[in-house]
Design a protein around this motif. Structure first.
Motif, PDB file in Angstrom:
ATOM      1  N   MET A  35       0.704  -1.076   0.050  1.00  7.06           N
ATOM      2  CA  MET A  35       0.110   0.042  -0.141  1.00  7.06           C
ATOM      3  C   MET A  35       0.725   1.217   0.086  1.00  7.06           C
ATOM      4  O   MET A  35       0.472   2.099  -0.626  1.00  7.06           O
ATOM      5  N   ARG A  36       1.992   1.130   0.822  1.00  6.05           N
ATOM      6  CA  ARG A  36       2.906   2.366   0.814  1.00  6.05           C
ATOM      7  C   ARG A  36       3.397   2.752  -0.572  1.00  6.05           C
ATOM      8  O   ARG A  36       3.588   3.696  -0.884  1.00  6.05           O
ATOM      9  N   LYS A  37       4.107   1.329  -1.179  1.00  3.47           N
ATOM     10  CA  LYS A  37       4.473   1.786  -2.416  1.00  3.47           C
ATOM     11  C   LYS A  37       3.464   1.979  -3.516  1.00  3.47           C
ATOM     12  O   LYS A  37       3.983   2.865  -4.189  1.00  3.47           O
ATOM     13  N   ALA A  38       2.391   1.685  -3.448  1.00  2.00           N
ATOM     14  CA  ALA A  38       1.232   2.115  -4.384  1.00  2.00           C
ATOM     15  C   ALA A  38       1.027   3.591  -4.199  1.00  2.00           C
ATOM     16  O   ALA A  38       0.874   4.312  -5.243  1.00  2.00           O
ATOM     17  N   LYS A  39       1.074   3.812  -3.010  1.00  2.00           N
ATOM     18  CA  LYS A  39       0.671   5.397  -2.571  1.00  2.00           C
ATOM     19  C   LYS A  39       1.703   6.207  -3.086  1.00  2.00           C
ATOM     20  O   LYS A  39       1.639   7.484  -3.699  1.00  2.00           O
ATOM     21  N   ASN A  40       3.011   5.952  -2.864  1.00  2.00           N
ATOM     22  CA  ASN A  40       4.256   6.677  -3.381  1.00  2.00           C
ATOM     23  C   ASN A  40       4.285   6.649  -4.781  1.00  2.00           C
ATOM     24  O   ASN A  40       4.647   7.744  -5.376  1.00  2.00           O
ATOM     25  N   ARG A  41       3.833   5.609  -5.649  1.00  2.00           N
ATOM     26  CA  ARG A  41       3.789   5.717  -7.167  1.00  2.00           C
ATOM     27  C   ARG A  41       2.406   6.828  -7.527  1.00  2.00           C
ATOM     28  O   ARG A  41       2.851   7.487  -8.536  1.00  2.00           O
ATOM     29  N   ILE A  42       1.440   6.665  -6.957  1.00  2.00           N
ATOM     30  CA  ILE A  42       0.535   7.644  -7.579  1.00  2.00           C
ATOM     31  C   ILE A  42       0.894   9.244  -6.887  1.00  2.00           C
ATOM     32  O   ILE A  42       0.712   9.875  -8.071  1.00  2.00           O
ATOM     33  N   LEU A  43       1.533   9.532  -5.864  1.00  2.00           N
ATOM     34  CA  LEU A  43       1.913  10.676  -5.672  1.00  2.00           C
ATOM     35  C   LEU A  43       2.881  11.159  -6.650  1.00  2.00           C
ATOM     36  O   LEU A  43       3.191  12.258  -6.886  1.00  2.00           O
ATOM     37  N   SER A  44       3.843  10.325  -6.889  1.00  2.00           N
ATOM     38  CA  SER A  44       4.808  10.453  -7.713  1.00  2.00           C
ATOM     39  C   SER A  44       4.310  10.974  -9.041  1.00  2.00           C
ATOM     40  O   SER A  44       4.800  11.725  -9.990  1.00  2.00           O
ATOM     41  N   SER A  45       3.512  10.046  -9.697  1.00  2.06           N
ATOM     42  CA  SER A  45       2.565  10.226 -10.871  1.00  2.06           C
ATOM     43  C   SER A  45       1.936  11.789 -10.690  1.00  2.06           C
ATOM     44  O   SER A  45       2.081  12.333 -11.918  1.00  2.06           O
ATOM     45  N   LEU A  46       1.417  11.967  -9.803  1.00  2.00           N
ATOM     46  CA  LEU A  46       0.554  13.394  -9.848  1.00  2.00           C
ATOM     47  C   LEU A  46       1.492  14.384  -9.812  1.00  2.00           C
ATOM     48  O   LEU A  46       1.519  15.585 -10.499  1.00  2.00           O
ATOM     49  N   SER A  47       2.862  14.138  -9.264  1.00  2.00           N
ATOM     50  CA  SER A  47       3.709  15.230  -9.014  1.00  2.00           C
ATOM     51  C   SER A  47       4.315  15.524 -10.263  1.00  2.00           C
ATOM     52  O   SER A  47       4.710  16.795 -10.840  1.00  2.00           O
ATOM     53  N   ILE A  48       4.604  14.585 -11.255  1.00  2.00           N
ATOM     54  CA  ILE A  48       5.177  14.625 -12.504  1.00  2.00           C
ATOM     55  C   ILE A  48       4.191  15.264 -13.484  1.00  2.00           C
ATOM     56  O   ILE A  48       4.448  16.250 -14.228  1.00  2.00           O
ATOM     57  N   HIS A  49       3.074  14.776 -13.195  1.00  2.00           N
ATOM     58  CA  HIS A  49       1.881  15.507 -14.119  1.00  2.00           C
ATOM     59  C   HIS A  49       1.771  16.955 -13.692  1.00  2.00           C
ATOM     60  O   HIS A  49       1.385  17.786 -14.631  1.00  2.00           O
ATOM     61  N   GLY A  50       1.884  17.142 -12.506  1.00  2.00           N
ATOM     62  CA  GLY A  50       1.452  18.813 -11.958  1.00  2.00           C
ATOM     63  C   GLY A  50       2.832  19.517 -12.365  1.00  2.00           C
ATOM     64  O   GLY A  50       2.383  20.847 -12.717  1.00  2.00           O
ATOM     65  N   SER A  51       3.827  18.981 -12.389  1.00  2.00           N
ATOM     66  CA  SER A  51       5.000  19.935 -13.001  1.00  2.00           C
ATOM     67  C   SER A  51       4.988  20.040 -14.425  1.00  2.00           C
ATOM     68  O   SER A  51       5.325  21.030 -15.146  1.00  2.00           O
TER      69      SER A  51
END
Length: 317
Positions: A301-317
């Protein structure tokens, strides 16, 4: 429409959770929340196991199918029950009622054998760790799972066909919130003793045989755990087994009460409460107990959350 005394109705009426107007909204909201939690929780478990390669082991293979069965379980019962809370005419067709009983019985029986397979997996992992990877091969796991589903289909076919061959002429009102075996048998005007014995024998064999197998597996696990030198390892194993055993006791205990206790010693309200335990509460609790108390699932769950947050930060930038 006037029905012949020796024919079955084309539809049934489900009384549902309650007839009180002031409780309808509360019941609808409560069971909607339970269904959403069950649905999201179990699909989340399946998704995590599919995505994380660390969870591609026999234990999580069986757990993913347990979650799938719980989704099917709740989807067979709760949507129809929610609909009946809102409408005045709580009608279910004869065919749909038979389909609901067949689907429910298939999931219930299959879950018994999947739980037994999970108990055997834990026995091999803790009591015979050196042989674990050899014995618990992909071929054996698939074979055990196929056997579980086959047992579920055979048992539910016997269950459904034997009950729906009876004439229902006393009433078409089912004093329950879904089409379950005992409330349907109460509507028949013919002698149901032989059918009750047959259904009890089939359910009894499925429940008692898997219960004995699970008990023996966990007793052997407990014996091995108590001989462990590490206090931390012993505490972790006992905590995991205790939570698993609590759900198994709740599931099997309510099933035994519903199908094997004589009907003269039960009431319809007790039947509803017990049915809610194994058809509503257990599917919701399974992902919480098997996942949130499991270190591997927490890491996934932690890895999945980190992947989602990383993906959102990439798209946000």
């Amino acid at each position: 429409m006037v029905e012949d005394n020796h024919t079955s109705p084309s539809e049934f009426i489900l009384l549902g959770f309650t007839n009180r107007e002031d409780l309808r909204v509360m019941c609808f909201v409560l069971f909607l929340v339970i269904y959403v939690v069950t649905f999201i929780g179990n699909l989340g478990v399946i998704a995590l196991i599919r995505m994380d390669s660390c969870l591609h082991t026999p234990m999580y293979f069986f757990l993913s199918h347990l979650s799938l069965l719980d989704v099917c379980y709740s989807s067979t019962i709760i949507p129809q029950a929610l609909q009946n809370v809102l409408v005045e005419k709580k009608v279910i067709s004869f065919i749909r009622c038979a389909t609901q009983l067949f689907s429910f019985a298939t999931c219930a029986t299959t879950e018994c054998y999947v739980l037994a397979a999970m108990a055997y997996d834990r026995y091999m992992a803790i009591c015979n760790p050196l042989l674990y990877s050899t014995v618990m091969s992909q071929r054996l796991c698939i074979g055990m799972l196929a056997g579980a589903y086959l047992a579920g289909v055979i048992s539910s076919t016997i269950h459904t066909v034997s009950i729906f061959r009876l004439p229902f002429c006393r009433s078409k009102t089912i004093n329950h919130f879904f089409c379950d075996g005992p409330p349907l048998l109460a509507l028949s005007c013919s002698d149901t003793h032989a059918i009750e014995v047959l259904v009890s024998a089939v359910v009894g064999f499925n429940v008692l045989s898997t219960t004995v197998f699970i008990l023996i597996s966990y007793l052997l696990v407990l014996s091995t755990v108590m001989r462990m030198q590490s206090v931390a390892s012993r505490r972790k194993a006992l905590s995991t087994c205790a939570s698993h055993f609590f759900l198994i006791a709740l599931y099997y205990g309510s099933s035994l009460f519903m199908y094997l206790l004589p009907s003269s010693r039960k009431s319809s309200k007790h039947d509803e409460v017990v049915s809610m335990m194994y058809s509503v509460a257990v599917p919701m609790l399974n992902p919480l107990i098997y996942s949130l108390r499991n270190a591997d699932m927490k890491n996934a769950m932690r890895k999945a959350k980190n992947r989602i947050l990383s993906s959102l930060s990439i798209h946000g930038s």
